[in-house]
Design a protein around this motif. Structure first.
Motif, PDB file in Angstrom:
ATOM      1  N   LEU A  42      11.176   2.504  -4.719  1.00  0.00           N
ATOM      2  CA  LEU A  42      10.626   3.718  -3.772  1.00  0.00           C
ATOM      3  C   LEU A  42       9.511   2.951  -2.957  1.00  0.00           C
ATOM      4  O   LEU A  42       8.787   2.206  -3.414  1.00  0.00           O
ATOM      5  CB  LEU A  42       9.887   4.887  -4.747  1.00  0.00           C
ATOM      6  CG  LEU A  42      10.960   5.582  -5.505  1.00  0.00           C
ATOM      7  CD1 LEU A  42       9.930   6.621  -6.583  1.00  0.00           C
ATOM      8  CD2 LEU A  42      11.911   6.464  -4.723  1.00  0.00           C
ATOM      9  N   ILE A  43       9.231   3.676  -1.705  1.00  0.00           N
ATOM     10  CA  ILE A  43       8.459   3.342  -0.819  1.00  0.00           C
ATOM     11  C   ILE A  43       7.424   4.420  -0.627  1.00  0.00           C
ATOM     12  O   ILE A  43       7.695   5.439  -0.371  1.00  0.00           O
ATOM     13  CB  ILE A  43       9.027   3.153   0.686  1.00  0.00           C
ATOM     14  CG1 ILE A  43       9.859   1.783   0.421  1.00  0.00           C
ATOM     15  CG2 ILE A  43       7.799   2.626   1.345  1.00  0.00           C
ATOM     16  CD1 ILE A  43      10.590   1.433   1.825  1.00  0.00           C
ATOM     17  N   VAL A  44       5.934   4.109  -1.177  1.00  0.00           N
ATOM     18  CA  VAL A  44       4.952   4.866  -0.997  1.00  0.00           C
ATOM     19  C   VAL A  44       3.874   4.396  -0.151  1.00  0.00           C
ATOM     20  O   VAL A  44       3.362   3.419  -0.302  1.00  0.00           O
ATOM     21  CB  VAL A  44       4.417   5.314  -2.344  1.00  0.00           C
ATOM     22  CG1 VAL A  44       3.314   6.338  -2.159  1.00  0.00           C
ATOM     23  CG2 VAL A  44       5.388   6.005  -3.311  1.00  0.00           C
ATOM     24  N   GLN A  45       3.462   4.967   0.945  1.00  0.00           N
ATOM     25  CA  GLN A  45       2.464   4.705   2.028  1.00  0.00           C
ATOM     26  C   GLN A  45       2.933   3.129   2.239  1.00  0.00           C
ATOM     27  O   GLN A  45       1.889   2.317   2.338  1.00  0.00           O
ATOM     28  CB  GLN A  45       1.325   4.716   1.184  1.00  0.00           C
ATOM     29  CG  GLN A  45       0.547   6.281   1.487  1.00  0.00           C
ATOM     30  CD  GLN A  45       0.030   6.555   2.528  1.00  0.00           C
ATOM     31  OE1 GLN A  45       0.063   5.673   3.392  1.00  0.00           O
ATOM     32  NE2 GLN A  45      -0.531   7.646   2.839  1.00  0.00           N
ATOM     33  N   GLY A  46       3.850   2.804   2.654  1.00  0.00           N
ATOM     34  CA  GLY A  46       4.282   1.533   3.122  1.00  0.00           C
ATOM     35  C   GLY A  46       4.520   0.456   2.012  1.00  0.00           C
ATOM     36  O   GLY A  46       4.903  -0.601   2.254  1.00  0.00           O
ATOM     37  N   GLN A  47       4.011   1.008   0.852  1.00  0.00           N
ATOM     38  CA  GLN A  47       4.398  -0.033  -0.411  1.00  0.00           C
ATOM     39  C   GLN A  47       5.431   0.136  -1.277  1.00  0.00           C
ATOM     40  O   GLN A  47       5.866   1.352  -1.681  1.00  0.00           O
ATOM     41  CB  GLN A  47       3.070   0.374  -1.304  1.00  0.00           C
ATOM     42  CG  GLN A  47       2.836  -0.444  -2.739  1.00  0.00           C
ATOM     43  CD  GLN A  47       2.379  -1.939  -2.582  1.00  0.00           C
ATOM     44  OE1 GLN A  47       1.322  -2.226  -1.851  1.00  0.00           O
ATOM     45  NE2 GLN A  47       2.903  -2.662  -3.482  1.00  0.00           N
ATOM     46  N   HIS A  48       6.281  -1.027  -1.411  1.00  0.00           N
ATOM     47  CA  HIS A  48       7.579  -1.039  -2.230  1.00  0.00           C
ATOM     48  C   HIS A  48       7.248  -1.295  -3.784  1.00  0.00           C
ATOM     49  O   HIS A  48       6.491  -2.097  -3.935  1.00  0.00           O
ATOM     50  CB  HIS A  48       8.428  -2.021  -1.587  1.00  0.00           C
ATOM     51  CG  HIS A  48       9.710  -1.929  -2.265  1.00  0.00           C
ATOM     52  ND1 HIS A  48      10.164  -2.762  -3.242  1.00  0.00           N
ATOM     53  CD2 HIS A  48      10.924  -1.347  -2.165  1.00  0.00           C
ATOM     54  CE1 HIS A  48      11.169  -2.503  -3.783  1.00  0.00           C
ATOM     55  NE2 HIS A  48      11.891  -1.572  -3.054  1.00  0.00           N
ATOM     56  N   PHE A  49       7.879  -0.181  -4.421  1.00  0.00           N
ATOM     57  CA  PHE A  49       7.890  -0.316  -5.913  1.00  0.00           C
ATOM     58  C   PHE A  49       9.269  -0.522  -6.334  1.00  0.00           C
ATOM     59  O   PHE A  49      10.272   0.393  -6.033  1.00  0.00           O
ATOM     60  CB  PHE A  49       7.103   0.953  -6.324  1.00  0.00           C
ATOM     61  CG  PHE A  49       5.705   1.176  -6.026  1.00  0.00           C
ATOM     62  CD1 PHE A  49       4.806   0.270  -6.784  1.00  0.00           C
ATOM     63  CD2 PHE A  49       5.313   1.733  -5.252  1.00  0.00           C
ATOM     64  CE1 PHE A  49       3.403   0.398  -6.829  1.00  0.00           C
ATOM     65  CE2 PHE A  49       3.946   2.097  -5.051  1.00  0.00           C
ATOM     66  CZ  PHE A  49       2.821   1.165  -5.601  1.00  0.00           C
ATOM     67  N   PRO A  50       9.513  -1.538  -7.098  1.00  0.00           N
ATOM     68  CA  PRO A  50      10.959  -1.998  -7.643  1.00  0.00           C
ATOM     69  C   PRO A  50      11.261  -0.852  -8.876  1.00  0.00           C
ATOM     70  O   PRO A  50      10.424  -0.303  -9.294  1.00  0.00           O
ATOM     71  CB  PRO A  50      10.837  -3.369  -8.201  1.00  0.00           C
ATOM     72  CG  PRO A  50       9.342  -3.485  -8.425  1.00  0.00           C
ATOM     73  CD  PRO A  50       8.718  -2.556  -7.570  1.00  0.00           C
TER      74      PRO A  50
END
Length: 542
Positions: free
Chosen positions: A427-435
Motif C-alpha cells: 500500500l502507498i500512504v502519503q507517498g510512503q510504500h509499505f510492503p
C-alpha cells in the motif's frame, strides 16, 4: 598410582548458568536487533520511541497503563504523520489514510491483535478470515438496517423512561430532606440540585437496553440501581440446557466492571506477540483479565440459554440472529449464536454508556451549548409532555446532531488505531510504500484533532464547528464507527439510542459539573472510558 578425578556438581551448575547468561545477549540480538537491521517491512527510517523499534514491550506497557491514544497522539505531535509504535506497526495520523488502510476491496486483513478478543468462538468483530467475515456480516448486517432498527425503538424508549423515573424519584426524595444533606442516591445541595455520578446510571441504561435487545430481557440494573448480572459457572452445562429445562449454576457478577477489565486485558494482550501471551497470562494483572474474559462469556451463555429455554415471538436482535442464514441457507449453531450475541452486548453497551456520559460532561462544562440545545429541543418538542422523545421528533435537529458528533470527536470512545496487515502488492500512504505484511493503523483520537480539518482549537468542545468547517473534510476525517468493510454494523442503532437518550435527558434536566476544574478522567482498554461524571441536576420547567 591411579588418579581419581572428583567432579564438583556446583561447578557444573555455575558453568551452565554462566553459559546461559552469556547466551542472553545473543538471544536478544537474534530476536530484536537482527529484525531491526534486516528491516523486512522497510520501517527503519520511520521515527518513534527507541524501544518500540526493537520490541513490542513499549506498546504493551503503554496499553496496560490505560492511556494509549493520548500517548500515541503525543508521539505524532513529536515525530509527525508516521510513528513506529512497534517493530512491525506504523501509526499513520492522516485522514486520507483511512481510505487506503481500511478501504473496501484493498485486501488488507485484521492483525493478530484481534485474537486476544476471542472467547466462546470467533464472532463478527474478531474474525480475521475474509470469507468467514463476509459470511457473518451478511447474516448480521441486515439486522441493523434502518428499517429493522426502528423496530427496536420502543425497547430503547422504555429504558430511557425508567432512568428518568429513577432520577425523578431520587430528586424528589432528596428535595424532601434538609438542604446540604445526603439523601438516597445523591447529595441535595442548597442550590436545589441533586448531585450524583451519572456514569453508573448510563452504564445501567446501556446494559438494560442491549440486554433486552440481545438476550430478550433486561438485566434489571436501572430498577435495582446496581451493577449485577447472572453468569453461568459452567459454560458447558449452560450450553447443554439450550431448549430444555436442564439446570445450571449461575452467580451474580458486576457486569460493567467485568466488561471494563476484559477490555483492558484484551487490548493490552493483543499488542503483544502471540508467543509472549501464554507467559504474560501468568502475571497477576493479566490473570485477573483472563478471569474477566471467562466471566463475560459465561454471562452471554447464561442469557442465551435462558432465552432459548423459553421461546418467544418477540422481535429483537437474538430473534433476528436465529433467523439469519448464510449463502448455503444454514442457520447459526448455538455457539456461534452465543458468540454473536456476546459481540452485540459488548459493542452495544460500552459505546452507548461512554458516549452518553461524555456528552453530559461536555454540556455541563459548556453552559452556552447546553442552553442552545435545550432551546432547540423545547421548540421542536413543543407541548409534548411525554418525558421520552421519539426518534421521529429528534432525528433532524441540527444542533442536537452537532452536540453528539462533537462529543464523539473530542472524547473518541473508539480512539486507538485498529491494526491492519498490508496485502499482497503493498500500500502507498502519503507517498510512503509499505510492503506486504506490514501492520498499519490510523488513530481516531489523533485525526479527530487534525488542525487542518477542525481548526486551531481541536481539543475544545464546540458544536458550532460542525457548521463552520469544510463539510467534505469532516466527512473524510470523522471516524467514530471505523471505516470500510469492518466498520461497526450497529451504527444505526447507536445513533438512534444517542438521539433519544440525549434529547430526553437534556430536555428534562439542567446539568452543572460538581468540580469544573477537574479534568475529564478517562481510562482506555479497547475503548476510551470515563471514570466518573459527577454532576448536579435540576429539573427544568418546560
Amino acid at each position: 598410582m591411579n588418579t581419581i578425578l572428583q567432579l564438583n556438581p556446583f561447578q557444573d551448575f555455575h558453568f551452565s548458568f554462566t553459559t546461559a547468561l552469556a547466551g542472553v545477549p545473543i538471544i536478544f540480538i537474534l530476536v530484536h536487533v537482527f529484525p531491526y537491521l534486516a528491516d523486512p517491512f522497510k520501517q527503519r527510517a520511520i521515527p518513534g520511541p527507541l524501544l518500540a523499534k526493537f520490541s513490542d514491550a513499549w506498546l504493551g506497557w503503554v496499553s496496560s497503563q490505560g492511556h494509549r491514544s493520548e500517548v500515541v497522539h503525543k508521539m505524532h505531535l513529536k515525530y509527525g504523520t508516521f510513528v513506529r509504535i512497534a517493530p512491525n506497526h506504523v501509526s499513520v495520523a492522516d485522514p486520507d489514510a483511512l481510505q487506503v488502510v481500511y478501504a473496501h476491496g484493498n485486501g488488507s486483513l485484521k492483525a493478530n491483535f484481534y485474537d486476544a478478543f476471542v472467547s466462546i468462538q470467533r464472532g463478527l468483530f474478531n474474525t480475521r478470515n475474509r470469507n468467514e467475515h463476509a459470511r457473518k456480516r451478511k447474516i448480521v448486517s441486515h439486522i441493523f438496517s434502518q428499517k429493522n432498527v426502528l423496530e427496536f425503538e420502543p425497547n430503547v424508549r422504555l429504558y430511557v423512561g425508567q432512568l428518568i423515573s429513577q432520577w425523578d424519584r431520587l430528586y424528589d426524595s432528596a428535595a424532601k430532606g434538609a438542604s446540604g444533606t445526603e439523601g438516597e442516591g445523591g447529595w441535595f445541595g442548597k442550590d436545589g440540585r441533586l448531585w450524583l455520578d451519572s456514569l453508573p446510571w448510563y452504564n445501567y441504561l446501556a446494559f438494560d437496553i442491549i440486554g433486552d435487545l440481545a438476550f430478550g430481557s433486561p438485566f434489571g440494573m436501572i430498577l435495582n440501581a446496581k451493577d449485577s448480572a447472572p453468569v453461568a459457572v459452567s459454560q458447558k452445562d449452560a450450553m447443554k440446557s439450550y431448549g430444555s429445562e436442564s439446570t445450571y449454576e449461575v452467580i451474580e457478577i458486576p457486569a460493567v466492571q467485568i466488561l471494563n477489565d476484559r477490555g483492558e486485558f484484551s487490548a493490552s494482550m493483543g499488542v503483544l506477540p502471540p508467543h509472549w501471551r501464554p507467559l504474560v497470562r501468568l502475571l497477576p494483572w493479566y490473570r485477573k483479565g483472563g478471569k474477566a474474559v471467562k466471566n463475560l462469556a459465561g454471562l452471554a451463555v447464561a442469557a442465551v440459554a435462558k432465552r432459548l429455554t423459553t421461546p418467544t415471538d418477540r422481535v429483537d436482535l437474538l430473534s433476528k440472529l436465529q433467523e439469519g442464514r448464510d449463502d448455503e441457507g444454514k442457520l447459526m449453531g448455538r455457539e456461534e449464536l452465543t458468540a454473536e450475541a456476546l459481540t452485540q452486548l459488548i459493542a452495544g453497551s460500552d459505546t452507548t454508556s461512554n458516549s452518553s456520559c461524555a456528552i453530559t460532561y461536555y454540556l455541563a462544562q459548556n453552559p452556552d451549548a447546553q442552553e442552545k440545545l435545550q432551546k432547540e429541543l423545547d421548540e421542536a418538542l413543543g407541548d409534548d409532555d411525554h418525558p421520552v422523545s421519539t426518534f421521529e421528533q429528534v432525528k433532524r435537529l441540527p444542533y442536537l446532531e452537532a452536540v453528539i458528533n462533537e462529543a464523539l470527536r473530542v472524547h473518541s470512545t473508539s480512539s486507538i488505531g485498529l491494526p491492519r496487515i498490508v496485502p499482497e502488492g503493498g500500500l502507498i500512504v502519503q507517498g510512503q510504500h509499505f510492503p506486504q505484511g506490514a501492520v498499519l493503523s490510523v488513530p481516531s483520537y489523533t485525526i479527530h484533532r487534525d488542525t487542518t480539518v477542525w481548526g486551531a482549537d481541536p481539543d475544545q468542545f464546540r458544536p458550532e464547528r460542525w457548521f463552520e468547517c469544510d463539510h467534505a473534510a469532516i466527512q473524510k476525517t470523522f471516524n467514530p464507527f471505523s471505516f470500510g468493510p469492518r466498520a461497526c454494523v450497529g451504527r444505526n442503532l447507536a445513533s438512534m439510542e444517542l438521539l433519544i437518550i440525549i434529547s430526553s435527558i437534556l430536555r428534562r434536566y439542567h446539568f452543572v459539573l460538581a468540580d469544573p476544574e477537574k479534568p475529564f478522567d478517562t481510562r482506555e482498554g479497547f475503548l476510551r472510558k470515563p471514570q466518573e461524571c459527577r454532576v448536579g441536576i435540576k429539573r427544568r420547567q418546560t
